[in-house]
Enzyme design. Structure first.
Site, short mmCIF file in Angstrom:
data_model
loop_
_atom_site.label_atom_id
_atom_site.label_comp_id
_atom_site.label_asym_id
_atom_site.label_seq_id
_atom_site.Cartn_x
_atom_site.Cartn_y
_atom_site.Cartn_z
N HIS A 1 -36.03 -60.73 -76.60
CA HIS A 1 -36.94 -60.05 -77.52
C HIS A 1 -38.34 -59.86 -76.94
O HIS A 1 -39.34 -59.93 -77.67
CB HIS A 1 -37.00 -60.82 -78.84
CG HIS A 1 -37.24 -59.96 -80.03
ND1 HIS A 1 -38.36 -59.17 -80.17
CD2 HIS A 1 -36.50 -59.75 -81.14
CE1 HIS A 1 -38.30 -58.55 -81.33
NE2 HIS A 1 -37.18 -58.88 -81.94
N GLU B 1 -34.22 -54.04 -76.79
CA GLU B 1 -33.25 -55.14 -76.91
C GLU B 1 -31.85 -54.59 -76.65
O GLU B 1 -31.30 -53.86 -77.47
CB GLU B 1 -33.34 -55.75 -78.31
CG GLU B 1 -34.71 -56.31 -78.63
CD GLU B 1 -34.96 -56.37 -80.12
OE1 GLU B 1 -34.33 -57.19 -80.81
OE2 GLU B 1 -35.78 -55.57 -80.62
N HIS C 1 -31.44 -62.42 -86.31
CA HIS C 1 -31.70 -63.12 -85.04
C HIS C 1 -31.23 -64.58 -85.04
O HIS C 1 -31.95 -65.48 -84.59
CB HIS C 1 -33.19 -63.06 -84.71
CG HIS C 1 -33.68 -61.67 -84.41
ND1 HIS C 1 -32.88 -60.67 -83.93
CD2 HIS C 1 -34.94 -61.11 -84.53
CE1 HIS C 1 -33.61 -59.56 -83.75
NE2 HIS C 1 -34.85 -59.80 -84.12
C1 BGC Z 1 -35.80 -56.13 -85.55
C2 BGC Z 1 -37.01 -55.88 -86.41
C3 BGC Z 1 -37.78 -57.16 -86.53
C4 BGC Z 1 -38.17 -57.58 -85.15
C5 BGC Z 1 -39.00 -58.82 -85.09
C6 BGC Z 1 -36.28 -56.56 -84.20
O1 BGC Z 1 -35.20 -56.83 -83.37
O2 BGC Z 1 -34.95 -55.02 -85.45
O3 BGC Z 1 -36.62 -55.39 -87.67
O4 BGC Z 1 -38.90 -57.01 -87.33
O5 BGC Z 1 -37.04 -57.75 -84.36
O6 BGC Z 1 -38.56 -59.78 -85.89
#
Ligand code: BGC
Length: 349
Positions: A180, A314, A109
Protein backbone atom coordinates in the site's frame (compact mmCIF):
# COMPACT_ATOMS: atom_id res chain seq x y z
CA UNK A 1 33.42 -13.26 -0.23
CA UNK A 2 30.69 -12.55 2.25
CA UNK A 3 27.70 -10.72 0.83
CA UNK A 4 27.27 -7.37 2.62
CA UNK A 5 24.05 -7.27 4.63
CA UNK A 6 21.57 -4.42 4.59
CA UNK A 7 22.35 -2.05 7.45
CA UNK A 8 19.68 -1.90 10.12
CA UNK A 9 18.90 0.13 13.20
CA UNK A 10 16.61 -0.48 16.13
CA UNK A 11 13.62 1.81 15.49
CA UNK A 12 11.50 1.40 18.59
CA UNK A 13 8.89 -0.81 20.19
CA UNK A 14 5.23 -1.51 19.51
CA UNK A 15 2.63 -0.99 22.22
CA UNK A 16 3.03 -4.72 23.02
CA UNK A 17 6.75 -4.23 23.53
CA UNK A 18 7.87 -5.93 20.31
CA UNK A 19 11.10 -4.53 18.85
CA UNK A 20 10.96 -2.96 15.42
CA UNK A 21 13.98 -2.47 13.14
CA UNK A 22 14.54 -0.26 10.14
CA UNK A 23 16.57 -1.75 7.27
CA UNK A 24 18.20 0.19 4.43
CA UNK A 25 18.57 -1.23 0.93
CA UNK A 26 20.92 0.53 -1.49
CA UNK A 27 21.98 0.03 -5.09
CA UNK A 28 24.89 1.09 -7.31
CA UNK A 29 22.89 4.10 -8.57
CA UNK A 30 22.72 5.67 -5.11
CA UNK A 31 19.02 4.90 -4.70
CA UNK A 32 17.86 3.81 -1.27
CA UNK A 33 14.81 2.15 0.31
CA UNK A 34 14.10 1.99 4.04
CA UNK A 35 11.91 -0.82 5.28
CA UNK A 36 10.42 -1.27 8.75
CA UNK A 37 9.80 -4.72 10.19
CA UNK A 38 6.49 -3.27 11.48
CA UNK A 39 4.00 -3.94 8.66
CA UNK A 40 6.88 -4.38 6.22
CA UNK A 41 6.38 -0.66 5.68
CA UNK A 42 8.31 1.07 2.91
CA UNK A 43 9.21 4.12 4.98
CA UNK A 44 11.19 5.94 2.29
CA UNK A 45 12.31 5.35 -1.29
CA UNK A 46 14.84 7.72 -2.80
CA UNK A 47 15.31 7.72 -6.56
CA UNK A 48 16.85 10.30 -8.95
CA UNK A 49 15.00 12.97 -10.92
CA UNK A 50 16.04 13.91 -14.46
CA UNK A 51 18.98 15.95 -13.20
CA UNK A 52 20.17 13.12 -10.93
CA UNK A 53 18.89 14.69 -7.72
CA UNK A 54 17.63 12.12 -5.24
CA UNK A 55 14.12 12.56 -3.88
CA UNK A 56 11.89 10.53 -1.61
CA UNK A 57 8.85 9.46 -3.65
CA UNK A 58 6.72 7.78 -0.96
CA UNK A 59 4.48 9.14 1.78
CA UNK A 60 5.45 8.23 5.33
CA UNK A 61 7.01 9.32 8.60
CA UNK A 62 10.43 9.42 10.24
CA UNK A 63 9.25 7.87 13.50
CA UNK A 64 7.67 4.53 14.40
CA UNK A 65 5.15 6.16 16.74
CA UNK A 66 3.33 7.78 13.79
CA UNK A 67 2.87 4.35 12.18
CA UNK A 68 1.35 2.91 15.36
CA UNK A 69 -1.51 5.44 15.36
CA UNK A 70 -2.15 4.15 12.56
CA UNK A 71 -2.00 6.06 9.25
CA UNK A 72 -4.02 4.84 6.26
CA UNK A 73 -1.74 1.88 5.47
CA UNK A 74 1.19 4.07 4.35
CA UNK A 75 3.78 1.79 2.68
CA UNK A 76 2.50 -1.38 4.33
CA UNK A 77 2.10 -4.99 3.29
CA UNK A 78 -1.62 -5.73 3.12
CA UNK A 79 -2.98 -9.17 4.05
CA UNK A 80 -4.52 -11.53 4.27
CA UNK A 81 -6.85 -9.84 1.86
CA UNK A 82 -6.01 -6.60 0.05
CA UNK A 83 -9.05 -4.35 -0.36
CA UNK A 84 -12.64 -5.23 0.55
CA UNK A 85 -14.67 -8.33 1.23
CA UNK A 86 -18.37 -7.51 1.02
CA UNK A 87 -20.47 -7.83 4.19
CA UNK A 88 -17.29 -9.08 5.89
CA UNK A 89 -17.98 -12.72 5.16
CA UNK A 90 -17.40 -15.51 2.70
CA UNK A 91 -17.96 -19.22 2.46
CA UNK A 92 -15.40 -21.86 1.62
CA UNK A 93 -15.56 -25.66 1.53
CA UNK A 94 -19.03 -25.51 3.09
CA UNK A 95 -17.89 -23.34 6.02
CA UNK A 96 -18.98 -19.73 6.70
CA UNK A 97 -16.26 -17.28 7.73
CA UNK A 98 -16.97 -13.97 9.45
CA UNK A 99 -14.46 -11.13 9.33
CA UNK A 100 -14.13 -7.79 11.10
CA UNK A 101 -16.41 -5.04 9.76
CA UNK A 102 -13.80 -2.29 9.75
CA UNK A 103 -15.17 -0.34 6.75
CA UNK A 104 -18.91 0.14 7.18
CA UNK A 105 -20.49 -3.29 6.63
CA UNK A 106 -17.40 -4.57 4.85
CA UNK A 107 -13.96 -5.85 5.74
CA UNK A 108 -10.97 -3.85 4.47
CA UNK A 109 -7.30 -4.81 4.14
CA UNK A 110 -7.31 -7.94 6.31
CA UNK A 111 -9.42 -6.68 9.22
CA UNK A 112 -8.72 -4.89 12.49
CA UNK A 113 -5.17 -6.12 12.77
CA UNK A 114 -4.00 -7.13 9.33
CA UNK A 115 -0.45 -7.75 8.11
CA UNK A 116 0.20 -3.99 8.15
CA UNK A 117 0.04 -4.06 11.97
CA UNK A 118 2.26 -7.10 12.59
CA UNK A 119 5.98 -7.26 13.25
CA UNK A 120 7.65 -9.33 10.56
CA UNK A 121 10.83 -11.39 10.99
CA UNK A 122 13.57 -9.96 8.81
CA UNK A 123 16.45 -11.72 7.13
CA UNK A 124 18.91 -9.64 5.17
CA UNK A 125 19.89 -11.56 2.03
CA UNK A 126 22.21 -8.83 0.74
CA UNK A 127 22.55 -5.04 0.78
CA UNK A 128 19.85 -5.03 -1.93
CA UNK A 129 17.43 -7.70 -0.71
CA UNK A 130 15.44 -8.06 2.48
CA UNK A 131 13.19 -11.01 3.25
CA UNK A 132 10.27 -10.59 5.69
CA UNK A 133 8.27 -13.50 7.11
CA UNK A 134 5.14 -13.76 9.18
CA UNK A 135 3.07 -16.70 10.40
CA UNK A 136 -0.61 -15.82 10.51
CA UNK A 137 -2.30 -18.37 12.77
CA UNK A 138 -5.39 -20.38 11.92
CA UNK A 139 -8.40 -18.17 12.64
CA UNK A 140 -6.47 -14.91 12.83
CA UNK A 141 -8.85 -12.09 11.86
CA UNK A 142 -11.38 -14.80 11.02
CA UNK A 143 -9.43 -16.42 8.16
CA UNK A 144 -8.98 -20.20 8.02
CA UNK A 145 -5.64 -22.00 8.09
CA UNK A 146 -2.18 -21.25 9.33
CA UNK A 147 -0.62 -19.08 6.65
CA UNK A 148 3.16 -18.82 6.27
CA UNK A 149 3.83 -15.59 4.36
CA UNK A 150 7.13 -14.28 3.00
CA UNK A 151 7.60 -10.96 1.26
CA UNK A 152 10.94 -10.13 -0.33
CA UNK A 153 11.94 -6.59 -1.25
CA UNK A 154 14.80 -6.03 -3.71
CA UNK A 155 16.25 -2.75 -4.95
CA UNK A 156 17.98 -3.65 -8.21
CA UNK A 157 20.78 -1.77 -9.95
CA UNK A 158 18.26 -0.88 -12.66
CA UNK A 159 16.35 1.23 -10.09
CA UNK A 160 13.61 -1.35 -9.78
CA UNK A 161 11.89 -1.90 -6.48
CA UNK A 162 10.75 -5.50 -6.69
CA UNK A 163 8.30 -7.21 -4.33
CA UNK A 164 7.93 -10.99 -4.32
CA UNK A 165 5.10 -12.54 -2.32
CA UNK A 166 5.05 -16.16 -1.23
CA UNK A 167 2.68 -18.08 1.02
CA UNK A 168 1.54 -21.57 1.93
CA UNK A 169 -1.28 -22.83 4.13
CA UNK A 170 -2.36 -25.99 5.94
CA UNK A 171 -6.09 -25.47 5.23
CA UNK A 172 -7.92 -24.10 2.20
CA UNK A 173 -8.08 -20.32 2.58
CA UNK A 174 -8.31 -17.07 0.59
CA UNK A 175 -5.40 -14.72 0.05
CA UNK A 176 -4.74 -11.43 -1.74
CA UNK A 177 -1.48 -9.77 -0.75
CA UNK A 178 -0.43 -6.33 -1.91
CA UNK A 179 1.59 -3.32 -0.89
CA UNK A 180 0.00 0.00 0.00
CA UNK A 181 2.79 2.46 -0.79
CA UNK A 182 1.55 5.97 -1.58
CA UNK A 183 3.70 7.50 -4.32
CA UNK A 184 4.28 11.07 -5.32
CA UNK A 185 6.88 11.27 -8.08
CA UNK A 186 7.48 14.95 -7.36
CA UNK A 187 8.03 14.17 -3.67
CA UNK A 188 5.67 16.90 -2.57
CA UNK A 189 2.55 18.84 -3.66
CA UNK A 190 -0.49 17.31 -5.32
CA UNK A 191 -0.39 14.55 -7.91
CA UNK A 192 -3.02 15.99 -10.25
CA UNK A 193 -0.53 16.93 -12.98
CA UNK A 194 1.16 13.52 -12.99
CA UNK A 195 0.29 11.54 -16.10
CA UNK A 196 -0.99 7.99 -15.94
CA UNK A 197 -1.26 5.07 -18.34
CA UNK A 198 -3.14 1.94 -17.21
CA UNK A 199 -2.97 -1.10 -19.46
CA UNK A 200 -6.63 -2.07 -19.09
CA UNK A 201 -9.69 -2.10 -21.34
CA UNK A 202 -12.04 -2.91 -18.45
CA UNK A 203 -12.61 -1.99 -14.83
CA UNK A 204 -14.85 -3.33 -12.07
CA UNK A 205 -17.53 -0.75 -11.15
CA UNK A 206 -18.53 -0.60 -7.48
CA UNK A 207 -21.52 0.19 -5.28
CA UNK A 208 -21.46 3.02 -2.73
CA UNK A 209 -19.59 0.81 -0.25
CA UNK A 210 -16.87 0.31 -2.91
CA UNK A 211 -17.75 -3.35 -3.39
CA UNK A 212 -17.60 -4.46 -7.04
CA UNK A 213 -21.02 -5.15 -8.50
CA UNK A 214 -19.57 -8.09 -10.45
CA UNK A 215 -19.84 -6.30 -13.77
CA UNK A 216 -16.79 -5.78 -15.97
CA UNK A 217 -17.28 -2.42 -17.69
CA UNK A 218 -15.40 -1.10 -20.69
CA UNK A 219 -13.27 1.98 -19.91
CA UNK A 220 -14.07 3.40 -23.37
CA UNK A 221 -15.68 6.84 -23.19
CA UNK A 222 -15.38 6.95 -19.38
CA UNK A 223 -12.99 8.82 -17.04
CA UNK A 224 -11.46 5.38 -16.37
CA UNK A 225 -9.83 5.21 -19.79
CA UNK A 226 -6.09 5.60 -19.14
CA UNK A 227 -5.02 3.68 -22.22
CA UNK A 228 -3.27 6.84 -23.37
CA UNK A 229 -1.38 9.08 -20.95
CA UNK A 230 -3.80 11.37 -19.11
CA UNK A 231 -3.14 13.57 -16.10
CA UNK A 232 -4.74 12.35 -12.88
CA UNK A 233 -6.59 15.64 -12.42
CA UNK A 234 -8.04 15.93 -15.91
CA UNK A 235 -11.30 14.07 -15.23
CA UNK A 236 -11.17 13.25 -11.51
CA UNK A 237 -13.94 15.67 -10.54
CA UNK A 238 -16.31 14.85 -13.38
CA UNK A 239 -19.93 14.21 -12.52
CA UNK A 240 -19.59 10.46 -12.92
CA UNK A 241 -21.35 8.04 -10.55
CA UNK A 242 -18.27 5.85 -10.15
CA UNK A 243 -16.01 8.82 -9.35
CA UNK A 244 -18.62 10.04 -6.86
CA UNK A 245 -18.68 6.64 -5.11
CA UNK A 246 -14.86 6.60 -4.96
CA UNK A 247 -14.48 10.32 -4.11
CA UNK A 248 -12.09 10.19 -7.06
CA UNK A 249 -10.24 7.14 -8.36
CA UNK A 250 -10.44 4.19 -5.98
CA UNK A 251 -11.16 1.32 -8.34
CA UNK A 252 -9.86 -1.95 -9.67
CA UNK A 253 -8.76 -2.10 -13.29
CA UNK A 254 -8.81 -5.45 -15.10
CA UNK A 255 -5.32 -5.60 -16.55
CA UNK A 256 -4.83 -6.60 -20.17
CA UNK A 257 -2.67 -9.70 -19.99
CA UNK A 258 -1.23 -12.07 -22.53
CA UNK A 259 0.26 -14.68 -20.18
CA UNK A 260 1.07 -15.34 -16.55
CA UNK A 261 4.47 -13.60 -16.27
CA UNK A 262 5.44 -10.06 -15.37
CA UNK A 263 3.60 -7.63 -17.64
CA UNK A 264 3.22 -3.86 -17.65
CA UNK A 265 0.20 -2.75 -15.65
CA UNK A 266 0.70 0.99 -15.49
CA UNK A 267 3.05 3.89 -15.94
CA UNK A 268 3.09 7.30 -14.26
CA UNK A 269 5.16 10.26 -15.37
CA UNK A 270 5.79 13.49 -13.53
CA UNK A 271 6.45 16.25 -16.08
CA UNK A 272 8.16 18.46 -13.47
CA UNK A 273 10.80 16.13 -12.02
CA UNK A 274 10.94 13.87 -15.08
CA UNK A 275 10.52 10.83 -12.84
CA UNK A 276 8.69 7.86 -14.33
CA UNK A 277 7.40 4.78 -12.54
CA UNK A 278 6.42 1.68 -14.46
CA UNK A 279 4.44 -0.98 -12.63
CA UNK A 280 4.87 -4.58 -13.76
CA UNK A 281 3.04 -7.45 -12.18
CA UNK A 282 1.92 -11.05 -12.42
CA UNK A 283 -1.44 -10.04 -10.90
CA UNK A 284 -4.72 -9.66 -12.84
CA UNK A 285 -5.85 -6.41 -11.19
CA UNK A 286 -4.69 -2.95 -10.19
CA UNK A 287 -6.34 -0.79 -7.53
CA UNK A 288 -5.52 2.78 -8.51
CA UNK A 289 -6.29 4.99 -5.51
CA UNK A 290 -5.68 8.74 -5.61
CA UNK A 291 -5.44 9.52 -1.89
CA UNK A 292 -9.00 10.85 -1.79
CA UNK A 293 -9.30 10.24 1.94
CA UNK A 294 -6.09 12.05 2.90
CA UNK A 295 -7.22 15.29 4.51
CA UNK A 296 -4.16 17.19 5.68
CA UNK A 297 -4.30 15.91 9.26
CA UNK A 298 -1.22 13.72 8.81
CA UNK A 299 2.26 15.13 8.33
CA UNK A 300 5.67 13.50 8.14
CA UNK A 301 9.11 13.83 6.58
CA UNK A 302 8.51 17.59 6.30
CA UNK A 303 5.31 17.20 4.25
CA UNK A 304 1.61 17.49 4.93
CA UNK A 305 -0.50 14.70 3.43
CA UNK A 306 -3.31 16.68 1.89
CA UNK A 307 -6.07 15.28 -0.29
CA UNK A 308 -4.67 13.76 -3.49
CA UNK A 309 -1.04 14.35 -2.55
CA UNK A 310 -0.12 10.73 -3.33
CA UNK A 311 -1.41 7.76 -5.31
CA UNK A 312 -1.36 4.00 -4.77
CA UNK A 313 -0.89 1.37 -7.45
CA UNK A 314 -1.96 -1.76 -5.58
CA UNK A 315 -1.40 -4.83 -7.72
CA UNK A 316 -3.73 -7.60 -6.64
CA UNK A 317 -6.72 -9.81 -7.40
CA UNK A 318 -10.07 -8.06 -7.60
CA UNK A 319 -11.84 -6.86 -4.44
CA UNK A 320 -14.50 -9.20 -3.02
CA UNK A 321 -13.34 -12.13 -5.15
CA UNK A 322 -14.30 -14.71 -2.46
CA UNK A 323 -17.93 -13.69 -3.08
CA UNK A 324 -17.63 -13.24 -6.86
CA UNK A 325 -17.26 -16.65 -8.55
CA UNK A 326 -16.82 -14.97 -11.95
CA UNK A 327 -13.64 -13.13 -10.81
CA UNK A 328 -10.19 -14.78 -10.92
CA UNK A 329 -9.98 -16.99 -7.85
CA UNK A 330 -8.24 -15.97 -4.61
CA UNK A 331 -8.49 -19.49 -3.19
CA UNK A 332 -5.26 -20.99 -1.87
CA UNK A 333 -5.60 -24.74 -1.48
CA UNK A 334 -4.04 -26.56 1.42
CA UNK A 335 -0.38 -27.28 0.62
CA UNK A 336 -0.41 -25.12 -2.53
CA UNK A 337 2.05 -22.29 -3.10
CA UNK A 338 1.03 -18.68 -3.60
CA UNK A 339 3.57 -16.67 -5.61
CA UNK A 340 3.18 -13.23 -7.13
CA UNK A 341 5.66 -10.55 -8.17
CA UNK A 342 5.36 -6.82 -8.67
CA UNK A 343 8.08 -4.46 -9.88
CA UNK A 344 8.06 -0.69 -9.55
CA UNK A 345 10.64 0.41 -12.13
CA UNK A 346 11.93 3.98 -11.90
CA UNK A 347 13.47 5.97 -14.73
CA UNK A 348 13.43 9.56 -16.00
CA UNK A 349 12.61 11.42 -19.18
C1 BGC B 1 -8.84 1.53 -0.70
C2 BGC B 1 -9.39 2.86 -0.26
C3 BGC B 1 -8.90 3.14 1.13
C4 BGC B 1 -7.40 3.14 1.08
C5 BGC B 1 -6.73 3.46 2.38
C6 BGC B 1 -7.35 1.62 -0.70
O1 BGC B 1 -6.80 0.40 -1.08
O2 BGC B 1 -9.33 1.13 -1.95
O3 BGC B 1 -10.79 2.86 -0.31
O4 BGC B 1 -9.37 4.34 1.61
O5 BGC B 1 -6.93 1.92 0.62
O6 BGC B 1 -7.28 2.83 3.41
Amino acid sequence: MEIPKAPKIFWGKTRDGESVDLHALTNSKGSEARIATYGGVVVSLKVPDRSGRMGDVVAGFNDLESYLKPPPYFGAIIGRYGNRIGKARFSLDGGEYTLAKNDGENSLHGGNRGFDKRVWTARSLSSQTLELSYLSRDGEEGYPGNLWATVTYTLTDANEFMIEYFATTDKDTVINLTNHTYFNLAGDGDILGQRVVINADWFTPVDEGLIPTGELRSVAATPFDFRTATSIGQRIDQNDQQLIFGHGYDHNWVLNRSGSGLETAAKVLDPKSGRVIEVLTTEPGLQFYTGNFLDGTLAGKGRVYTRRSAFCMETQHFPDSPNKPSFPSTLLKRGAEYRTTTVYRFSTI
